[in-house]
Structure formats: structure tokens, C-alpha cells
Enzyme design. Sequence first.
Site, PDB file in Angstrom:
ATOM      1  N   ASP A  85       0.828  -1.208   0.000  1.00  0.00           N
ATOM      2  CA  ASP A  85       0.000   0.000   0.000  1.00  0.00           C
ATOM      3  C   ASP A  85       0.862   1.258   0.000  1.00  0.00           C
ATOM      4  O   ASP A  85       1.937   1.303   0.610  1.00  0.00           O
ATOM      5  CB  ASP A  85      -0.899  -0.019   1.238  1.00  0.00           C
ATOM      6  CG  ASP A  85      -1.775   1.206   1.350  1.00  0.00           C
ATOM      7  OD1 ASP A  85      -2.593   1.420   0.438  1.00  0.00           O
ATOM      8  OD2 ASP A  85      -1.636   1.946   2.337  1.00  0.00           O
ATOM      9  N   GLU A 104       1.088  -0.515  -5.197  1.00  0.00           N
ATOM     10  CA  GLU A 104       0.157   0.581  -5.432  1.00  0.00           C
ATOM     11  C   GLU A 104       1.019   1.841  -5.530  1.00  0.00           C
ATOM     12  O   GLU A 104       1.366   2.452  -4.532  1.00  0.00           O
ATOM     13  CB  GLU A 104      -0.865   0.723  -4.302  1.00  0.00           C
ATOM     14  CG  GLU A 104      -1.925   1.756  -4.635  1.00  0.00           C
ATOM     15  CD  GLU A 104      -2.435   2.532  -3.426  1.00  0.00           C
ATOM     16  OE1 GLU A 104      -3.448   3.237  -3.572  1.00  0.00           O
ATOM     17  OE2 GLU A 104      -1.818   2.463  -2.355  1.00  0.00           O
TER      18      GLU A 104
END
Length: 653
Positions: free
Chosen positions: A329, A382
Site C-alpha cells: 500500500d 500501489e
Amino acid sequence: MTRASRAGERSEARGPSLLTDFDLHLFGEGKHFDLYRKMGAQVVRSKKGAGEIEGVHFGVWAPNAERVSVVGSFNGWSSAANPMRPLGETGVWQAFVPGVQPGALYKYHLVTRLGGASVDKADPFGFRMQRRPDTASVVWEDGRYSWGDAAWMETRAKRQSLDHPISIYEVHPGSWKRTREGEEGWLPWRELAGTLIPYVRDLGYTHVELLPVSEHPFDGSWGYQPVGYYAPTSRFGTPDDFRAFVDAAHQAGLGVILDWVPAHFPKDEHGLGFFDGTHLYEHADPRKGVHKDWGTFVFNFGRPQVSGFLLANALYWLDRFHIDGLRVDAVASMLYLDYSRGEGEWVPNEHGGRENLEAVAFLRRFNDLVHERFPGALTIAEESTSWPLVTGPTSAGGLGFDLKWNMGWMHDTLEYMAADPLYRKALQAKLTFSIWYASTERFLLPFSHDEVVHGKRALLTKMPGDVPKRFANLRALYGFMFAHPGKKLLFMGAEFGQWREWSHDRQLDWHLLDEDPGHEGIRRYVRDLNRTLAAEPALHEMDFSPEGFRWIDFQDEDQSVIAFLRRARNPEDFVVVVAHFTPVTRRSYRVGVPSPGPYRVLLSGDHAAYGGTGLPDRRDLVAEEKPWHGMEWSIEITLPPLATVYVKPGRSV
């Protein structure tokens, strides 16, 4: 020698020590990647003399603490009962407490060197934690689960090779489905295994991706502000219940990917922040150590013990839980020192630049370790910027990820689809631009949870027009997505066209499937898209090679049509894709094709089974020797309104 040190030695003398000098040396260098076998609360059963010693060996890193002790349900939470012993200058404290059983609650009581203040902290290496709002760690005996997924694990590397289809169903386990509203309605892991896994498998997905399952105190963070990095959340059961979920997925032929959050952590008092009275895990300078947007701390990746803690954690999930991939993330926030910071709010690196060199080194080491120790496991970034070589090899200066989320494609495509079809011709470049850089990285195409919250609206609601046209637009979008180079990801609820934004506080709107056939039509279409993706090598084998794609026509702005070829490794195996984004029917639309012979419509988003108009689609087509679109042959097809059509050489069966 202090009284606390003598008491610690007496406690340690009664049981075995798990931490050797070599362990401590590796830990200090940030190179002990099996820390989860040594630190935290380790249940010990060993022979000593004529009897067997049972208890728990505790180990914690707190180099700036004056005193540390274990407090818990087994000693009345007394800070004097079980003091810990410092191991030289390593900053590690340890103690063996006999008789402690799995299920016991505990924390570490730390007295700081600064004014003698004290704090009770959860175990950074704890394998289990209490369900919020309680914050104690729970002794858990790991390694007793009996796995049944040997067949999956033996074939995983082949199944997850990047020339295979990868289609991911992204799930927040607390809100996919509930028995009733409220936290007591959460489905436990084993019940989720019995419902979610068959559902996803029936839809043809290859993977489930779970939003972070590490223990987190705040439901509204969706798991993205973890405290217990080594503890699967207790919201849905025990660590072995989670293993049972992964095991069931593997036995059903599904991979399991976890969202992993090394970018930041929350400031909750029982967590990692200001752990031993100093900024131990985070930077002391708030210009480097605080995320302004999220109100969280930033890990100090330059401290070996901190990077080692995180690297061991990544390997822990792959080792102890058989996880098949980690989606990292907020990578962009890790890479840039000035991420979401204004002038004067950040500190340049040693070269005067904005790159976080310590985070870059950490990410490269992470990818090298995962691929070395768990061949076939996937790492996914990401990453929302143009940082070069995110999926490039570390040996060539890349970050080493297997896949990168294509955020640019996602934003451009949604902007195009949100426009009224009357104005789409002016936006056609939004639809086609991604192809020009599609081979620069190994991309994954996401429509994730982030796009259906905080006022962004659900995907179906983003589409223009009346209800039937919104359904048709969404089907056209999905058809384009599944034909576009790159692996695929859809967030739960998108597969049947949820109207409402997603909320972590309620289940998906399953009732829609009974109230309007348009929703069931979208679900059937997604299922058939997944099955077509898997069945057609042209749609997945060459996702990351320029040879796997060829434009037929990207300039028909007036009719809002694009056409292209997808090719397999065998260049004679191809699929013609024609995507049409206006609400009118275009009959006798001519498309250039590379070879003569019969053609058939492989899949049309306008099929009646999906809620389309069901226009005759002339499933048997014959290529004419009529040059078109720079090719010697061409076919005429009927383009339904707002639909993507796949055409393949051969006759209908």
C-alpha cells in the site's frame, strides 16, 4: 547488579533462551528474517533434567527503556512479578515465564529513561491480539495448523506466472456479507470460506485480495492503520481460523493476496509509536516521521532493526499463512520525501533530492527477499507516479515488483466513461493513451475500493444516462478493461453493479440481484469475461509484450469506436476487440482483420443474457479480401449500442 536484573536472571535461568548471540547480531544488522520464530511470545516445551518445562519465552526490542517487565493475566498485571533481562547492548530484553498457557493476555510494561515515565505496550511481534477496543496481546502457539493445500503450493509458481490469467476480486472481509448489522454480524473466517470462496470461484476469478487483515484498532481505517503487524485481526476468529480460510481458497484453486502496509502506522498508545520513550520505530523529526494526511507515523527505514522488523513480517505472512502475494500500500508515499508536503515541510536526502533513498533500498530488499525465499509469490505496488522501473529488476536499478497498479489508466478511463456519449469524441485520447505506455511496466488494471468511497460514487452511478444505459456503459467498460493489456482487479460489489458507495459498516446490497435483472446481467457478464480471459491465451499470455497488442483503429472519434488486436504467443492465435461507446446501433461496421476465413463473435456485452438489447450479432462472419485499417482483409459486423465485442477466427459451435 540491580534487583530487577537479578530477578530477570532467576526467571531466565528456569527456562530455555531462544535468542543466541548470532540471532542478536543478525537482528542488529536488520538481517534476521526469521524474527517471528524468536521474538514476541514463543510457547516453549522442552526437557530439562527429569522433567519438562512449559511456559513462554518473551522477547522485545526496547533499547532506550530503563526497565521492562511482562505483565498479564497470569501475574495479576503486576510490573514486579516478571521483570525482563537486557541482552547486552542489543536493546533486546527477554524473560521466560513458566506455566503461561496459550490464551493468556499480556503486554510489556516499560519504564523510560526520561523522567521514569511508564507505559504498557502491546507486543510488536504478538501473533494474536484482543478484539478492539481491548488492546492486550494474546499468547498463541503457532505452527500447529495442519495444511491441506500441498497441490496448490506445488503448482503455485506456474499458476501465478505472468503469462497466465490473473483476475483479482478485492474484498473487505467485514462488509462483504453479514448475518445482521453491527459487529456481531461479521462472518468468521471459516464461514467466509464456505460462502465467499465458492462465490468467487464461480465468477471465474483467479485470486482473492483482502484489505489488510493485520490487527487494527479503528474499523474506519479498513485495516490500513495496523497495530499488530504479526496478528491477524481477531474480528473474524483466531490465526488458525484465518489459515483455514487460506487453505480452503487454495483447495478451490484460488490464490490469496494480502494488502500489506509498511508505509505508516497509527499513534495509538499501545502501538509502536514512541515505543520505549523515544521515537524508536518512527523518525523523530516530524518532517520525516509524520504523515500529515493520515495523522500517522512513518517508519524509519534507515534503522536496521526497523527495516528488519518489516521484512520479517512480510516473510511471516508468506511462510506461516501460505499467502500467495503481497500488495504494498501507498508506495508513492514511501518513495518521496516531499509526498503531500509543502515547501519547508520536508528534508532533502543526502544528495539534495526528494527521493527517500532508505525506502527505496527497503523496497528493493523486500522484493529480492520475497522472490528468493518464496519463488512464485507475487509482489504488487500501489504506486501512482511515474517513478521508473517499479517492476524492473533490482539488478538494473528497478524496485523489483511483479506488478504495478495502473492508476493513470483507471483515472483516464473513468473520466471518459463519466462523460455524456455526445462529448466522448473529444475525450478519445483518454481511452487510448494508456496503450502507448502499456509495456513500460507490468501493469495491473484496478477498479479498487478507493474509487467507490468518500463521495466518488459507485462505478454504476458514475455512468451517464438512464438506468439501462448505465448498465450498458458499465458492461462496455468491463469489456474494454478485460481486453486491455494487463492483469485485472475489481472491488467487491462492482461485479453486480452496486448503486451505493461502499461502506465498511454494512454488507453489500445483495438484494439488488433479486430486484433488477440488470444487476444479475452484469454479474453474468463478469463471470463470462473471466472465463473468456482464462480460455483465450491472446487475452493474457502477452500482457506485457508489445507483440501482444496491435491497433486496428484508434481514430474513429466521431463514432466513439476503438478496435485492436490481442495476440497470443502464437501470432496466429488472436482476438479482435471492438469497443463502441455511443448509444446507437452501427450496422455493417467494417473492421480490418489480419487473415482470411470465417470469424465468429466470441463475446458481446450486448447479449440479452447480460441485460443488453440482444441485437443479432451475426456470429458467423466471413473476411472479405477488401483492404481496411491497413490490413488486406476485413469483416462487417453490427456494433450494438454501448458494447464491447470480441471476435475470433473460426465458426460458431
